[in-house]
Design a protein around this motif. Sequence first.
Motif, mmCIF file in Angstrom:
data_model
loop_
_atom_site.group_PDB
_atom_site.id
_atom_site.type_symbol
_atom_site.label_atom_id
_atom_site.label_comp_id
_atom_site.label_asym_id
_atom_site.label_seq_id
_atom_site.Cartn_x
_atom_site.Cartn_y
_atom_site.Cartn_z
ATOM 1 N N PRO A 202 3.365 5.724 -10.085
ATOM 2 C CA PRO A 202 3.813 4.787 -10.783
ATOM 3 C C PRO A 202 4.521 3.612 -9.905
ATOM 4 C CG PRO A 202 4.907 6.830 -11.058
ATOM 5 C CD PRO A 202 3.742 7.339 -10.608
ATOM 6 N N ALA A 203 5.064 4.267 -8.713
ATOM 7 C CA ALA A 203 5.673 3.352 -7.784
ATOM 8 C C ALA A 203 4.452 2.212 -7.328
ATOM 9 C CB ALA A 203 6.049 4.094 -6.661
ATOM 10 N N VAL A 204 3.227 2.628 -7.391
ATOM 11 C CA VAL A 204 2.358 1.717 -6.758
ATOM 12 C C VAL A 204 1.745 0.824 -8.090
ATOM 13 C CG1 VAL A 204 -0.136 1.667 -6.198
ATOM 14 C CG2 VAL A 204 1.250 3.375 -5.043
ATOM 15 N N TYR A 205 1.856 1.414 -9.274
ATOM 16 C CA TYR A 205 1.788 0.427 -10.355
ATOM 17 C C TYR A 205 2.935 -0.370 -10.318
ATOM 18 C CZ TYR A 205 -1.680 3.787 -12.786
ATOM 19 O OH TYR A 205 -2.703 4.422 -13.153
ATOM 20 N N ALA A 206 4.011 -0.021 -10.014
ATOM 21 C CA ALA A 206 5.136 -0.930 -10.182
ATOM 22 C C ALA A 206 4.965 -2.317 -9.105
ATOM 23 C CB ALA A 206 6.432 -0.283 -9.905
ATOM 24 N N CYS A 207 4.067 -1.889 -7.983
ATOM 25 C CA CYS A 207 3.832 -2.964 -7.295
ATOM 26 C C CYS A 207 2.245 -3.671 -7.436
ATOM 27 C CB CYS A 207 3.661 -2.416 -5.844
ATOM 28 S SG CYS A 207 5.609 -1.868 -5.311
ATOM 29 N N ASN A 208 2.070 -3.604 -8.554
ATOM 30 C CA ASN A 208 1.031 -4.292 -8.998
ATOM 31 C C ASN A 208 -0.317 -3.884 -8.365
ATOM 32 O OD1 ASN A 208 0.045 -6.529 -10.628
ATOM 33 N ND2 ASN A 208 -0.341 -7.853 -8.737
ATOM 34 N N MET A 209 -0.405 -2.687 -8.006
ATOM 35 C CA MET A 209 -1.571 -1.701 -7.566
ATOM 36 C C MET A 209 -2.047 -2.538 -6.366
ATOM 37 S SD MET A 209 -2.134 0.768 -9.714
ATOM 38 C CE MET A 209 -3.738 1.258 -9.736
ATOM 39 N N GLU A 210 -1.098 -2.918 -5.450
ATOM 40 C CA GLU A 210 -1.561 -3.509 -4.084
ATOM 41 C C GLU A 210 -0.508 -2.880 -2.896
ATOM 42 O OE1 GLU A 210 -0.134 -7.381 -4.362
ATOM 43 O OE2 GLU A 210 -1.728 -7.942 -5.719
ATOM 44 N N ALA A 211 -1.428 -2.226 -1.996
ATOM 45 C CA ALA A 211 -0.830 -1.416 -1.039
ATOM 46 C C ALA A 211 0.168 -2.283 -0.255
ATOM 47 C CB ALA A 211 -1.915 -0.893 -0.091
ATOM 48 N N LYS A 212 -0.042 -3.538 0.050
ATOM 49 C CA LYS A 212 0.854 -4.381 0.801
ATOM 50 C C LYS A 212 2.068 -4.568 -0.005
ATOM 51 C CE LYS A 212 0.837 -8.944 3.334
ATOM 52 N NZ LYS A 212 1.847 -9.548 2.603
ATOM 53 N N PHE A 260 11.247 4.770 5.152
ATOM 54 C CA PHE A 260 10.482 3.888 6.186
ATOM 55 C C PHE A 260 9.178 4.425 6.649
ATOM 56 C CE2 PHE A 260 9.525 4.196 10.835
ATOM 57 C CZ PHE A 260 9.660 2.638 10.972
ATOM 58 N N LEU A 261 8.969 5.861 6.360
ATOM 59 C CA LEU A 261 7.652 6.328 6.704
ATOM 60 C C LEU A 261 6.610 5.994 5.500
ATOM 61 C CD1 LEU A 261 8.627 9.869 7.864
ATOM 62 C CD2 LEU A 261 7.837 8.188 9.280
ATOM 63 N N LEU A 262 7.125 5.901 4.356
ATOM 64 C CA LEU A 262 6.170 5.467 3.231
ATOM 65 C C LEU A 262 5.586 4.053 3.512
ATOM 66 C CD1 LEU A 262 7.699 6.810 -0.062
ATOM 67 C CD2 LEU A 262 5.634 7.555 1.059
ATOM 68 N N SER A 263 6.531 3.143 4.120
ATOM 69 C CA SER A 263 6.281 1.853 4.332
ATOM 70 C C SER A 263 5.083 1.945 5.434
ATOM 71 C CB SER A 263 7.262 0.925 4.864
ATOM 72 O OG SER A 263 7.733 1.404 6.232
ATOM 73 N N LYS A 264 4.917 2.754 6.503
ATOM 74 C CA LYS A 264 3.912 2.791 7.319
ATOM 75 C C LYS A 264 2.676 3.670 6.642
ATOM 76 C CE LYS A 264 6.426 1.301 10.588
ATOM 77 N NZ LYS A 264 6.266 -0.183 11.362
ATOM 78 N N LEU A 265 3.020 4.500 5.933
ATOM 79 C CA LEU A 265 1.601 5.200 5.122
ATOM 80 C C LEU A 265 1.028 4.077 4.578
ATOM 81 C CD1 LEU A 265 -0.007 7.768 4.289
ATOM 82 C CD2 LEU A 265 1.720 7.766 2.515
ATOM 83 N N ALA A 266 1.460 3.052 3.598
ATOM 84 C CA ALA A 266 0.864 2.222 2.921
ATOM 85 C C ALA A 266 0.211 1.000 3.509
ATOM 86 C CB ALA A 266 2.062 1.527 2.106
ATOM 87 N N LYS A 267 0.232 1.308 4.815
ATOM 88 C CA LYS A 267 -0.570 0.500 5.873
ATOM 89 C C LYS A 267 -1.809 0.755 6.294
ATOM 90 C CE LYS A 267 3.563 -2.612 7.101
ATOM 91 N NZ LYS A 267 4.488 -2.826 8.099
ATOM 92 N N THR A 268 -1.991 2.171 5.849
ATOM 93 C CA THR A 268 -3.335 3.122 6.296
ATOM 94 C C THR A 268 -4.344 3.013 5.481
ATOM 95 O OG1 THR A 268 -2.597 5.100 5.343
ATOM 96 C CG2 THR A 268 -1.634 4.640 7.325
ATOM 97 N N GLU A 269 -5.506 3.145 6.046
ATOM 98 C CA GLU A 269 -6.721 3.243 5.247
ATOM 99 C C GLU A 269 -6.613 4.430 4.139
ATOM 100 O OE1 GLU A 269 -10.988 2.454 7.197
ATOM 101 O OE2 GLU A 269 -10.494 4.582 7.553
ATOM 102 N N THR A 270 -6.153 5.468 4.295
ATOM 103 C CA THR A 270 -5.963 6.400 3.458
ATOM 104 C C THR A 270 -5.475 5.979 2.327
ATOM 105 O OG1 THR A 270 -6.013 8.298 5.095
ATOM 106 C CG2 THR A 270 -5.113 8.822 2.982
ATOM 107 N N PHE A 271 -4.398 5.152 2.327
ATOM 108 C CA PHE A 271 -3.474 4.907 1.065
ATOM 109 C C PHE A 271 -4.183 3.842 0.473
ATOM 110 C CE2 PHE A 271 -0.154 2.617 -1.152
ATOM 111 C CZ PHE A 271 0.608 3.395 -1.278
ATOM 112 N N HIS A 272 -4.922 2.785 1.170
ATOM 113 C CA HIS A 272 -5.883 1.699 0.683
ATOM 114 C C HIS A 272 -6.768 2.337 -0.256
ATOM 115 C CE1 HIS A 272 -8.054 -1.907 -0.025
ATOM 116 N NE2 HIS A 272 -9.152 -1.248 0.561
ATOM 117 N N ASN A 273 -7.444 3.484 0.242
ATOM 118 C CA ASN A 273 -8.441 4.260 -0.394
ATOM 119 C C ASN A 273 -7.960 4.814 -1.733
ATOM 120 O OD1 ASN A 273 -11.417 5.030 0.110
ATOM 121 N ND2 ASN A 273 -10.499 6.949 -0.463
#
Length: 353
Positions: A202-212, A260-273
């Motif tokens: 839901p945190a990703v939902y709260a961000c309009n389903m966008e990793a960035k 902070f680590l979550l901000s880095k994770l969000a930039k990975t290919e795994t998170f985007h996938n």
Amino acid sequence: MKKKILIYGVGPFGSLFAERLSEAGHAVSILDHGQRQEDLKKYGIVIEDVSTKEQTVIRLPVVDHLGEEDFYDLVIIPVRKNRISSILPSLAANHKVSTFLFMMNNAAGQNELVAALGQERVMIGFPLPGGYLDGHIVRMLPVNDKKPITLPIGEPDGRVTQRMRDAAEILNSMRGYQTEIRRDMDAWLKTHVALLVPTFVPAVYACNMEAKHFAETRDARVLSVRALHEAFRALESAGVHLSPPGIKRLKYVPEPIFVFLLSKLAKTETFHNAVEDLKTKPDEIKHLANEFFELIQTSPVEMPAINQLTAYIFQNQEPMTSGQKDIPLNWKGVYGILAALTVAAGMYRMIRK
């Protein structure tokens, strides 16, 4: 030894399993419905590695249904949890299959499966690594042959049986995979739902389903971390032990570091996938969120972060503003670490004198 296998549900995981099992020499058939069935007949299984963009194509027999007298050594069912109830009658009508391996998220336990099929025919597990369906193409995270992915499987009651070993042998024949037989698979599945569904999803939902957007929005990441702690406490207070046990270490990561680590994770290919996959399954997410709340209904744990976040699942909430950081960070854990390091440094100086 060559086995006869049916993949019932040919989404991302079913596609990859079908490809790898066929490659290992097994006789694999595939079953799906609607447009996916038509795509499988027309294009075959098309898998694209999201890292290399390389595609593989394999054509396998497509069956329209599981008949009452159809025999398979193993039926693997990697489907969304909210679709299980609709297919159980056709599975139960079959008299020849001895093992149905359900590989899916599940916070509700195994009672529905066992009631329909009998405990002796139900096996549970979880599929990995991750992927999503884009038209007729399955876009998958890479499976590194030199670092096999571990597939957890188990009996509903935690026993280790011969049929479990037989299933593990079949799965181990897939290139890039190794199987882990677990005695606590039910708890593992419940923990996995608690880890993701009322927290990061839901945190990703709260961000309009966008990793960035998620990477830039500290408040979403703060709430997801706090929701994770709430989910774990609620699960344990409801009598479910966290599995695997090492997952408990997440409790001790100081909030600023975790955020902070979550901000880095969000930039990975795994998170985007993972985000692309989430876009395809809002119905399953709602179903799993309801299962989680049903599971922890007796828990006295207060869940303000979870309640705030899951509103993005059940209501049409406006997304958080990108870059929003109104929630103060909890620095208590970091101060504790600094204090411990200061004491250790003082003791070291005393010893050196």
